[in-house]
Design a protein around this motif. Sequence first.
Motif, PDB file in Angstrom:
ATOM      1  N   ALA A  93       0.828  -1.222   0.000  1.00 28.44           N
ATOM      2  CA  ALA A  93       0.000   0.000   0.000  1.00 28.44           C
ATOM      3  C   ALA A  93       0.857   1.264   0.000  1.00 28.44           C
ATOM      4  O   ALA A  93       0.437   2.327   0.454  1.00 28.44           O
ATOM      5  N   GLY A  94       2.080   1.118  -0.522  1.00 29.28           N
ATOM      6  CA  GLY A  94       2.962   2.287  -0.607  1.00 29.28           C
ATOM      7  C   GLY A  94       3.532   2.738   0.714  1.00 29.28           C
ATOM      8  O   GLY A  94       4.128   3.822   0.802  1.00 29.28           O
ATOM      9  N   ILE A  95       3.387   1.925   1.762  1.00 25.76           N
ATOM     10  CA  ILE A  95       3.908   2.339   3.074  1.00 25.76           C
ATOM     11  C   ILE A  95       5.429   2.217   3.068  1.00 25.76           C
ATOM     12  O   ILE A  95       5.990   1.218   2.639  1.00 25.76           O
ATOM     13  N   ASP A  96       6.069   3.264   3.548  1.00 24.08           N
ATOM     14  CA  ASP A  96       7.518   3.410   3.462  1.00 24.08           C
ATOM     15  C   ASP A  96       8.106   3.225   4.861  1.00 24.08           C
ATOM     16  O   ASP A  96       7.633   3.824   5.817  1.00 24.08           O
ATOM     17  N   LEU A 107       5.859   5.533   7.150  1.00 23.84           N
ATOM     18  CA  LEU A 107       5.298   6.701   6.489  1.00 23.84           C
ATOM     19  C   LEU A 107       4.231   6.196   5.527  1.00 23.84           C
ATOM     20  O   LEU A 107       4.524   5.464   4.581  1.00 23.84           O
ATOM     21  N   LEU A 108       2.983   6.561   5.817  1.00 28.89           N
ATOM     22  CA  LEU A 108       1.865   6.155   4.956  1.00 28.89           C
ATOM     23  C   LEU A 108       1.773   7.105   3.764  1.00 28.89           C
ATOM     24  O   LEU A 108       2.201   8.258   3.856  1.00 28.89           O
ATOM     25  N   LEU A 109       1.200   6.647   2.673  1.00 31.42           N
ATOM     26  CA  LEU A 109       0.945   7.561   1.554  1.00 31.42           C
ATOM     27  C   LEU A 109      -0.070   8.617   1.995  1.00 31.42           C
ATOM     28  O   LEU A 109      -0.833   8.394   2.942  1.00 31.42           O
ATOM     29  N   PRO A 110      -0.098   9.755   1.312  1.00 28.48           N
ATOM     30  CA  PRO A 110      -1.143  10.734   1.616  1.00 28.48           C
ATOM     31  C   PRO A 110      -2.513  10.060   1.519  1.00 28.48           C
ATOM     32  O   PRO A 110      -2.713   9.158   0.707  1.00 28.48           O
ATOM     33  N   GLU A 111      -3.436  10.513   2.344  1.00 26.58           N
ATOM     34  CA  GLU A 111      -4.735   9.839   2.392  1.00 26.58           C
ATOM     35  C   GLU A 111      -5.497  10.024   1.076  1.00 26.58           C
ATOM     36  O   GLU A 111      -6.108   9.093   0.571  1.00 26.58           O
TER      37      GLU A 111
END
Lengths: 268, 268
Positions: free
Chosen positions: B110-113, B123-127
């Motif tokens: 889910a693009g989580i860094d 760091l989550l992607l922007p909502e």
Amino acid sequence: MHLFAVPDLPEIGPGDDLAALISERVDLRPDDVVCVASTVVSKAEGRTADLADFPAGPRAREIADRLADLTGDEKDPRFAQAVLEESVDLLMEAPFLLTETRFGHVGVNAGIDRSNVPGGDLLLLPERPGESAERIRAGLSGADAPTGVDTPAATATDTPAVLVTDTCGRPFRHGQRGVAIGWAGIPASRDWRGETDRDGRELGVTVENVIDELAAAANLVAGEGAGGTPVVVIREFDFGDHAGSDNHFREIEGDFVRQALREWDFDG
Amino acid sequence: MHLFAVPDLPEIGPGDDLAALISERVDLRPDDVVCVASTVVSKAEGRTADLADFPAGPRAREIADRLADLTGDEKDPRFAQAVLEESVDLLMEAPFLLTETRFGHVGVNAGIDRSNVPGGDLLLLPERPGESAERIRAGLSGADAPTGVDTPAATATDTPAVLVTDTCGRPFRHGQRGVAIGWAGIPASRDWRGETDRDGRELGVTVENVIDELAAAANLVAGEGAGGTPVVVIREFDFGDHAGSDNHFREIEGDFVRQALREWDFDG
């Protein structure tokens, strides 16, 4: 980084010397990346063909019949034959043909183009786009090679890099974008592994495919229309101090989407 | 077309005004495309999180256990939980998590860094990256808006476009490349349908996803390392006289790879 299209290229035909045509129109610099659309590479290499050149075998007729049954689309079985002859692996046969070409690229219809072809029904992709890129690059090298006694002979880094580009679609995201199918004088990827951010943490991005990114950038400037500008120069791209690699087309072993496709059947 | 990184941006933290930070450093022009890495958008939006924020439910534990069985990789079940909470569809759970995020993007984890995050594990992607792009763009607009009596009010075309970019891998091709996950002030694609080449034949390329190509181009100039340059300005991109569309993330109906993945299971 700057990008500009090479101006005033003529319509390209079999035997045309692309390297010379480009060198005559632009004062190239050693660190330029010259992006050449596969359409003009194919035309120069005489990769035009006619449907009549591909009499359909049983497999091609089966594919065309199945497609007609499933989707109602009439596909010329000779076109399916052409796609099969350009391919080493058939990933999907319906609702469209997705194959791996002989040089490793996965694309719809083996990248065969039915537009942009004066004097033929079909334009096939270059047979070995990597060699096409090398050949064009060698031509640029010849044109620009220094000749003075005190000037060192042209080396790899004295000559612009060359990409052969194509456009294709992809899963998950709409629309087509430029990709590289052949390259010379530049590694396919740069490697960020082991590098850290400001905070000293290792970077999430590891291997960046720069030739596909360069091809995508070039496609923003290129035009395939009536005022066609199929060659784009990228100037002042800085590869940076990274290790490079020439991994570009995936093998099926690490490609789970491809493994999934192998087991999947479109059912209309 | 020119690209340059915005110089001297500070480390970004929660609440920082990215639009102001960019406008202070660059004299933007109305037709610029400002490409902002999702990492800094997320940091400004406070999308940092800790693993402890995601106590693992049964599904996350099952995914982590299965992955350990199949691959020997120990995945923290709380990380799987974070991915599930960011997603609306799970396309693959082994050998890695491939999901559709709430805003339609298909990506690993889910693009989580897990890098690039001072003061947090994740760091989550922007909502909603589209809204992030709109918001940044509105800030640029405010900074640059003409105020004189005879000057028309800022309109859509008076303000640079903004992309929120990410990097991700893809099937068939090695390496990561830049993509757009949010956009404002520019259509996602331009449409070449109905246009003809010099020979009067209809073009093979139909819909070109320009925002992904712009994001790929920006990624060549951006750097995520210690001297991070997460914002890139693209100047003099010419969209041309084309119809535009905002189709970007595919629905499963037309995405055969996604349909194939739905039926596929990794077996080690």
